[in-house]
Design a protein around this motif. Structure first.
Motif, PDB file in Angstrom:
ATOM      1  N   THR A  32       4.659   5.748  -5.269  1.00  0.00           N
ATOM      2  CA  THR A  32       4.847   5.706  -6.744  1.00  0.00           C
ATOM      3  C   THR A  32       3.946   6.567  -7.292  1.00  0.00           C
ATOM      4  N   GLN A  33       2.502   6.338  -7.012  1.00  0.00           N
ATOM      5  CA  GLN A  33       1.501   7.360  -7.725  1.00  0.00           C
ATOM      6  C   GLN A  33       1.896   8.703  -7.494  1.00  0.00           C
ATOM      7  N   CYS A  34       2.187   9.180  -6.309  1.00  0.00           N
ATOM      8  CA  CYS A  34       2.429  10.675  -6.102  1.00  0.00           C
ATOM      9  C   CYS A  34       3.830  10.993  -6.839  1.00  0.00           C
ATOM     10  N   GLN A  35       4.756  10.268  -6.835  1.00  0.00           N
ATOM     11  CA  GLN A  35       6.053  10.714  -7.553  1.00  0.00           C
ATOM     12  C   GLN A  35       5.487  10.718  -9.180  1.00  0.00           C
ATOM     13  N   ALA A  36       4.739   9.756  -9.774  1.00  0.00           N
ATOM     14  CA  ALA A  36       4.292  10.141 -11.125  1.00  0.00           C
ATOM     15  C   ALA A  36       3.744  11.380 -11.282  1.00  0.00           C
ATOM     16  N   LYS A  37       2.938  11.759 -10.401  1.00  0.00           N
ATOM     17  CA  LYS A  37       2.106  13.019 -10.672  1.00  0.00           C
ATOM     18  C   LYS A  37       2.897  14.221 -10.602  1.00  0.00           C
ATOM     19  N   ASP A  94       2.919   1.722  -3.367  1.00  0.00           N
ATOM     20  CA  ASP A  94       1.865   2.044  -4.579  1.00  0.00           C
ATOM     21  C   ASP A  94       1.556   3.534  -4.486  1.00  0.00           C
ATOM     22  N   TYR A  95       1.282   3.782  -3.201  1.00  0.00           N
ATOM     23  CA  TYR A  95       0.928   5.468  -2.885  1.00  0.00           C
ATOM     24  C   TYR A  95       2.063   6.274  -3.449  1.00  0.00           C
ATOM     25  N   GLN A 100       1.471  17.239 -12.911  1.00  0.00           N
ATOM     26  CA  GLN A 100       0.172  16.821 -12.796  1.00  0.00           C
ATOM     27  C   GLN A 100      -0.414  17.675 -11.309  1.00  0.00           C
ATOM     28  N   SER A 101       0.765  17.587 -10.543  1.00  0.00           N
ATOM     29  CA  SER A 101       0.285  18.220  -9.054  1.00  0.00           C
ATOM     30  C   SER A 101       1.643  18.654  -8.593  1.00  0.00           C
ATOM     31  N   SER A 125       1.008  -1.305  -0.148  1.00  0.00           N
ATOM     32  CA  SER A 125      -0.155  -0.229   0.022  1.00  0.00           C
ATOM     33  C   SER A 125       1.073   1.137  -0.025  1.00  0.00           C
ATOM     34  N   TYR A 142       0.392  14.528   1.791  1.00  0.00           N
ATOM     35  CA  TYR A 142       1.197  13.145   1.535  1.00  0.00           C
ATOM     36  C   TYR A 142       1.512  12.610   2.732  1.00  0.00           C
TER      37      TYR A 142
END
Length: 200
Positions: free
Chosen positions: A158-163, A155-156, A168-169, A152, A178
């Motif tokens: 990785t998602q934040c880093q991608a944005k 995954d979180y 996008q953020s 968990s 965060y």
């Protein structure tokens, strides 16, 4: 004759011819200003230009000292762009005329103006431990819970880093939220199981 270089006018007529191996020059009757071509060719034989044709760009990787000598830095420690620009294959040394005095040598290489290794060490050194941090092996009782927490949390992250990378953020605007979400996902418990210390 080696490489043959032809210099054209805007109308497509050959104004001059140069051969690289014999360093022969020929100015045709199509040249409107032959004296300009002569000055241009003479400029190749200036020592600065001759040295650059073999060793790289002056004041970037090649430096002229007060005594008239030249020193070159190690380009392998520079950026990829600088390395490519100063690679021997990109210097056209095989085509341009040049004059290198007999016995001329480049002095020992200087350290780059920016020493990446030294700077990196200075940043990390205050946080280095005197001894190796021992591996922490979780007990079997909590292994399943640790695996779920780790999945968990990773995954979180990785998602934040991608944005953030994609623009996008905004990382600064998101940072407090965060950290709060990481706490909700059980970061403290996960670190406790792993025997790690949470950074403040």
């Amino acid at each position: 004759m080696g490489d043959i270089l032809r210099y054209y006018s805007h109308s497509g007529k050959v104004k001059a011819v140069s051969t690289s191996r014999e360093k022969r020059k020929l100015i045709t009757d199509n040249a409107e200003h032959p004296e300009v071509i002569c000055r241009w060719w003479d400029n190749f034989f200036e020592l600065d230009n001759s040295v650059m044709s073999q060793h790289g760009v002056l004041d970037e990787v090649l430096f002229k000292q007060e005594d008239g000598s030249y020193t070159r830095i190690d380009i392998t420690k520079e950026s990829q762009e600088v390395q490519e620009r100063n690679d021997w294959g990109n210097l056209w040394a095989q085509s341009l005329p040049k004059y290198i005095p007999e016995g001329f040598k480049i002095k020992e290489e200087l350290e780059p103006v920016y020493n990446e290794t030294e700077y990196r060490d200075s940043v990390y050194e205050p946080y280095m431990t005197e001894k190796c941090v021992p591996d922490q092996w979780p007990d079997l009782e909590h292994s399943e819970e640790i695996a779920e927490l780790e999945a968990s949390i990773k995954d979180y992250i990785t998602q934040c880093q991608a944005k953030w990378v994609a623009g996008q953020s905004d990382i600064n605007a998101d940072w407090d939220g965060y950290l709060e979400q990481l706490d909700k996902l059980g970061l403290d418990q996960y670190l406790e199981y792993k025997g790690a210390v949470k950074a403040e």
